[in-house]
Scaffold this active site. Structure first.
Site, short mmCIF file in Angstrom:
data_model
loop_
_atom_site.label_atom_id
_atom_site.label_comp_id
_atom_site.label_asym_id
_atom_site.label_seq_id
_atom_site.Cartn_x
_atom_site.Cartn_y
_atom_site.Cartn_z
N HIS A 60 0.98 9.34 12.35
CA HIS A 60 -0.30 8.75 11.93
C HIS A 60 -1.39 9.82 11.87
O HIS A 60 -2.19 9.86 10.93
CB HIS A 60 -0.76 7.67 12.92
CG HIS A 60 0.04 6.41 12.87
ND1 HIS A 60 0.36 5.76 11.71
CD2 HIS A 60 0.56 5.65 13.88
CE1 HIS A 60 1.05 4.64 12.00
NE2 HIS A 60 1.18 4.57 13.31
N TRP A 106 6.32 -0.35 6.67
CA TRP A 106 6.24 -1.66 6.02
C TRP A 106 4.87 -1.89 5.36
O TRP A 106 4.60 -2.96 4.83
CB TRP A 106 6.57 -2.78 7.01
CG TRP A 106 5.58 -2.94 8.13
CD1 TRP A 106 4.51 -3.78 8.15
CD2 TRP A 106 5.56 -2.24 9.38
NE1 TRP A 106 3.82 -3.63 9.34
CE2 TRP A 106 4.44 -2.70 10.11
CE3 TRP A 106 6.39 -1.26 9.96
CZ2 TRP A 106 4.13 -2.21 11.38
CZ3 TRP A 106 6.06 -0.78 11.22
CH2 TRP A 106 4.95 -1.25 11.91
N VAL A 127 4.22 6.01 -0.04
CA VAL A 127 5.35 6.94 -0.11
C VAL A 127 6.44 6.29 -0.96
O VAL A 127 6.82 5.15 -0.70
CB VAL A 127 5.89 7.25 1.31
CG1 VAL A 127 7.17 8.08 1.23
CG2 VAL A 127 4.84 7.98 2.15
N GLU A 160 3.17 8.61 16.70
CA GLU A 160 1.70 8.69 16.68
C GLU A 160 1.21 9.94 15.97
O GLU A 160 0.19 9.91 15.26
CB GLU A 160 1.12 8.62 18.10
CG GLU A 160 1.46 7.35 18.91
CD GLU A 160 1.11 6.04 18.23
OE1 GLU A 160 0.27 6.04 17.30
OE2 GLU A 160 1.69 5.00 18.60
N HIS A 204 2.52 2.99 8.49
CA HIS A 204 3.77 2.33 8.86
C HIS A 204 4.62 2.07 7.62
O HIS A 204 4.10 1.80 6.54
CB HIS A 204 3.49 1.00 9.58
CG HIS A 204 2.91 1.20 10.94
ND1 HIS A 204 1.79 0.55 11.36
CD2 HIS A 204 3.31 2.00 11.96
CE1 HIS A 204 1.51 0.93 12.61
NE2 HIS A 204 2.42 1.82 12.99
N1 ARG Z 1 1.79 2.21 18.52
C1 ARG Z 1 3.14 1.70 18.64
C2 ARG Z 1 3.18 0.69 19.80
O1 ARG Z 1 2.44 0.88 20.77
C3 ARG Z 1 4.12 2.82 18.88
C4 ARG Z 1 5.53 2.40 18.75
C5 ARG Z 1 6.47 3.53 19.10
N2 ARG Z 1 7.83 3.08 19.17
C6 ARG Z 1 8.76 3.69 19.92
N3 ARG Z 1 10.01 3.29 19.89
N4 ARG Z 1 8.49 4.67 20.69
O2 ARG Z 1 3.93 -0.26 19.77
ZN ZN Z 2 2.10 3.12 14.45
CA CA Z 3 7.23 3.08 0.45
#
Ligand code: ARG
Ligand code: ZN
Ligand code: CA
Length: 292
Positions: free
Chosen positions: A204, A212, A224, A201, A210
């Site tokens: 971000h 992808w 990137v 987070e 992300h």
């Molecule tokens: N915003 C994403 C979610 O809530 C965060 C994912 C984080 N992933 C992790 N392995 N901690 O899914």
């Molecule tokens: Zn995210």
């Molecule tokens: Ca890329």
């Protein structure tokens, strides 16, 4: 991302701000400027612990375990970095960013950087951002131009956490982390018990997208160059290589902090991602990087 894309569609001013930040970020990368050239960056953090039951009133120790994770992951000091596939060892990046619990509050008084707030609400949602408002049963932010605001609480809908991007919304800027995905002890639960939700987070919050590119037809981008384009998020602990979008032979960089894999499987930023974060710290996040 839903809220971000909705604002892009519906708010021309927001669209302009984001376009300007992207133009600035690309220029910053070209000129190869880095925030680190100006010395080490320390970001003051305030953690709002919002709880209705004692289990959610996380200990100071658990909060500190989360800050430790950030300091490892953002300084290429995480022990599991050795698991990066050798094909990518040359692109691993060191963000060179340090995080410290705030020592002075907005009025100048000394503080632990941890604010505890009891609530009657059993859960919060990303939709209304309630945890960021005392009037809504959460806790008001400290000034977002001086602090990284973090809230930990119970969240609905299977969400582990969510964040705002630079210049998205000053009055509700910061990151929110589910109490069972916060830090690496106490209430943290496998497979989200290594503090990586906040690493993701804060990525971000420092303008990373992300990996992808937030589309599932290979048309998106994370802006990137050293992260391969990927067909969508990866989950759990994938086996290398996972080829999508013609990105063979190495496939998706699913071990990147900006994918959706388990905490134990996300272990790296790239140099390109670090350049984007450096641009954010020199640009829209400069006032926080200067410290409170
Ligand atoms: N915003 C994403 C979610 O809530 C965060 C994912 C984080 N992933 C992790 N392995 N901690 O899914
Ligand atoms: Zn995210
Ligand atoms: Ca890329």
């Amino acid at each position: 991302m839903q809220v971000f894309h909705q604002a892009l569609e519906s708010d021309p001013e927001f669209r302009n701000r984001i376009a300007r930040v992207e133009a600035y970020t690309a220029r910053h990368a070209l000129l190869n400027l880095t925030a680190r050239s100006a010395g080490p960056v320390v970001i003051p953090v305030v953690v709002h612990v919002v709880y209705d039951s004692p289990e959610l009133n996380l200990s100071d120790e658990q909060v500190r375990s989360q800050i430790d994770v950030l300091n490892e992951d953002y300084n290429q000091a995480n022990a599991d970095r050795i698991n990066v596939p050798s094909v990518w060892s040359s692109v691993v990046g060191n963000a060179g960013i340090r995080f410290a619990l705030a020592t002075t509050d907005p009025s100048g008084a000394s503080t632990t950087g941890i604010v505890r707030k009891q609530t009657t609400l059993t859960s919060f949602s990303a939709g209304d951002d309630g945890v960021k408002s005392s009037a809504a049963g959460g806790d008001d932010p400290w000034p977002s131009d001086r602090y990284l605001n973090v809230w930990t609480c119970n969240l609905g809908g299977g969400l582990l956490g969510y964040a705002t991007f630079p210049l998205q919304v000053a009055s509700r800027d910061g990151v929110v982390i589910l109490a069972s995905a916060f830090g690496r002890q106490g209430s943290a639960e496998y497979p989200y018990d290594r503090g990586r939700t906040m690493t993701h987070e804060v990525g971000h919050w420092l303008n990373l997208r992300h990996i992808w590119g937030d589309t599932t037809d290979c048309s998106g981008t994370d802006y990137v160059d050293d992260t391969p384009n990927a067909g969508g998020p990866n989950y759990r602990t994938p086996t290398f290589p996972h080829v999508t979008c013609g990105n063979g032979p190495n496939g998706d960089m699913f071990m990147n902090f900006m994918d959706y894999v388990d905490d134990a499987a996300m272990i790296m930023f790239t140099q390109g991602q670090c350049a984007r974060m450096a641009a954010a710290l020199d640009g829209p996040r400069a006032s926080v990087a200067r410290g409170a």
